[in-house]
Design a protein around this motif. Structure first.
Motif, short mmCIF file in Angstrom:
data_model
loop_
_atom_site.label_atom_id
_atom_site.label_comp_id
_atom_site.label_asym_id
_atom_site.label_seq_id
_atom_site.Cartn_x
_atom_site.Cartn_y
_atom_site.Cartn_z
N ARG A 155 0.86 -1.18 0.00
CA ARG A 155 0.00 0.00 0.00
C ARG A 155 0.90 1.24 0.00
NH1 ARG A 155 -4.34 0.16 4.58
NH2 ARG A 155 -5.06 -1.60 3.30
N ARG A 156 0.84 2.00 -1.08
CA ARG A 156 1.59 3.25 -1.17
C ARG A 156 0.64 4.40 -0.91
NH1 ARG A 156 3.61 6.66 -5.47
NH2 ARG A 156 2.56 5.36 -7.00
N LEU A 157 0.97 5.20 0.06
CA LEU A 157 0.07 6.26 0.51
C LEU A 157 0.21 7.51 -0.33
CD1 LEU A 157 0.67 5.92 4.35
CD2 LEU A 157 -1.09 4.82 2.97
N VAL A 158 -0.91 8.10 -0.67
CA VAL A 158 -0.95 9.39 -1.35
C VAL A 158 -1.92 10.25 -0.55
CG1 VAL A 158 -1.43 10.63 -3.48
CG2 VAL A 158 -0.49 8.33 -3.57
N GLY A 159 -1.39 11.27 0.14
CA GLY A 159 -2.22 12.06 1.04
C GLY A 159 -3.03 13.14 0.35
N ASP A 160 -2.78 13.37 -0.97
CA ASP A 160 -3.40 14.51 -1.65
C ASP A 160 -4.92 14.44 -1.65
OD1 ASP A 160 -0.71 14.35 -2.22
OD2 ASP A 160 -0.91 15.30 -4.18
#
Length: 387
Positions: A59-64
């Motif tokens: 799981r690669r997080l993208v906070g945008d």
């Protein structure tokens, strides 16, 4: 659920160790989740793709996106206050993440992994050590700020706010403000529970050498101040000891000199050899030889309060706070009400005193054998008097 938090100095190979740790757990039969907040997806590169093993989920997080959703929802809830101020609304398309959005996304992922997903092992590829320490300390700090700004005991008065608003002629903070604070408190508490759980440990990664040793010492002190446990220190990218190349031989000698000091100072040091290239794919990660995590995590860090030794009449209690590696010149200690502000090098933590010590005054402190010992004497005005 077992959680491994992987961090270390920048450039030490943290992501490679996180990938190898997750792959080893999946191959041992554990349903494994590996989380990374790295925008460049170096974790996926190290694993050789998302399908490195059937039991492994990445799981690669993208906070945008989540940041835009949260801020848009906040605008809607605060519409009346914004209109009163004549503020112009922001469109979701023009919003860009503020500093801290990635850290909050990482805390959400920790919370969600514990609440909603059926994983046996969670591996978290954290940022470099200084930033990682800030992320791990964030739930405790933000919860403290919330309690200061919106004390729970004052929420009982929110039913009077509409009446007060009509009398004052201006809108008063609405119930949603307290509801939002309560929701944040729950989310932060859930993330903090994962970080402080007995089954959560930190795996420190460093490349032996003078720079790595200095950075490792600072990281170990910060982790100790937060009460976090390390299950091992990974000495990464070790060169072979025997080499005909004089330059490589000198570098190897420097590495092994640092390694010998680490193995004296730390309980569990794991050696990982240099492959001669950046590891990529399951075969390379297996070739590193990283052992699986111990079946049982190390014992929780304790900060015990003990009675003063007999004959020491200047104080009655001693609070033992383990701070390995810290030196006296880097220590700071301030008592503020029922809290103690502890500074150890660049790290700082504000901790609430145990109940018995809140009725005492600080009688002194000393550093001995890697442990800060704070002495307390009963406050005559607060301590119950014997009849």
């Amino acid at each position: 659920m077992r959680t491994h938090l992987i961090t270390g100095p920048g450039g030490s190979g943290r992501t490679t160790v996180a990938a190898a740790t997750a792959l080893a757990a999946a191959r041992s039969g554990h349903r494994t989740l590996v989380i990374s907040a790295d925008r460049t997806d170096t974790l996926g590169t190290a694993l050789g793709g998302p399908d490195a093993h059937p039991g492994l989920t990445t799981r690669r997080l993208v906070g945008d996106d989540r940041f835009r959703e949260d801020l848009a929802a906040l605008q809607e809830r605060a519409a009346s206050a914004l209109d009163l101020l004549g503020a112009e609304r922001l469109d979701a398309e023009e919003l860009t993440p503020l500093p801290g959005a990635e850290e909050l996304a990482l805390l959400r992922a920790l919370r969600d992994a514990a609440r909603d997903t059926p994983y046996d092992t969670v591996v978290v590829d954290l940022p470099p050590a200084p930033k990682a320490l800030s992320v791990l300390a964030l739930p405790e700090q933000l919860r403290r700020y919330l309690r200061k700004l919106l004390p729970p005991e004052r929420q009982a008065a929110r039913a009077l706010r509409p009446m007060l608003g009509r009398l004052a002629g201006v809108p008063m903070p609405a119930a949603w403000l307290y509801e939002t604070a309560a929701r944040w408190e729950d989310d932060l508490a859930a993330a903090q529970a994962v970080i402080e759980a007995p089954t959560t440990t930190v795996r420190l990664v460093a490349e032996p050498g003078p720079a790595g040793a200095d950075a490792l010492e600072a990281a170990a002190t910060g982790l100790a101040l937060q009460g976090l446990r390390t299950d091992c220190l990974v000495a990464n990218r070790l060169l072979p000891e025997a080499s005909a190349d004089t330059w490589l031989a000198a570098l190897s000698a420097q590495q092994h000199k640092t390694l010998a000091a680490w193995e004296t100072a730390h309980d569990h040091v794991v050696r990982v050899r240099h492959l001669g290239h950046d590891p990529r794919g399951a075969d390379d990660l297996t070739a590193l030889g990283l052992p699986p995590a111990p079946a049982e995590p190390p014992a929780p860090v304790q900060w015990p309060v003990t009675a003063a030794p007999a004959g020491e009449e200047s104080h009655a209690y001693v609070w033992h706070i383990p701070l390995p590696g810290v030196v006296r010149e880097e220590l700071g200690l301030i008592r503020r009400g029922d809290e103690l502000v502890i500074t150890a090098g660049p790290a700082r933590r504000i901790v609430t005193l145990p109940s018995a010590l809140r009725r005492c005054t600080v009688a002194g402190a000393g550093l001995r054998e890697g442990e800060l010992r704070v002495r307390f004497a009963p406050d005559a005005d607060l301590w119950p008097r014997a009849r």
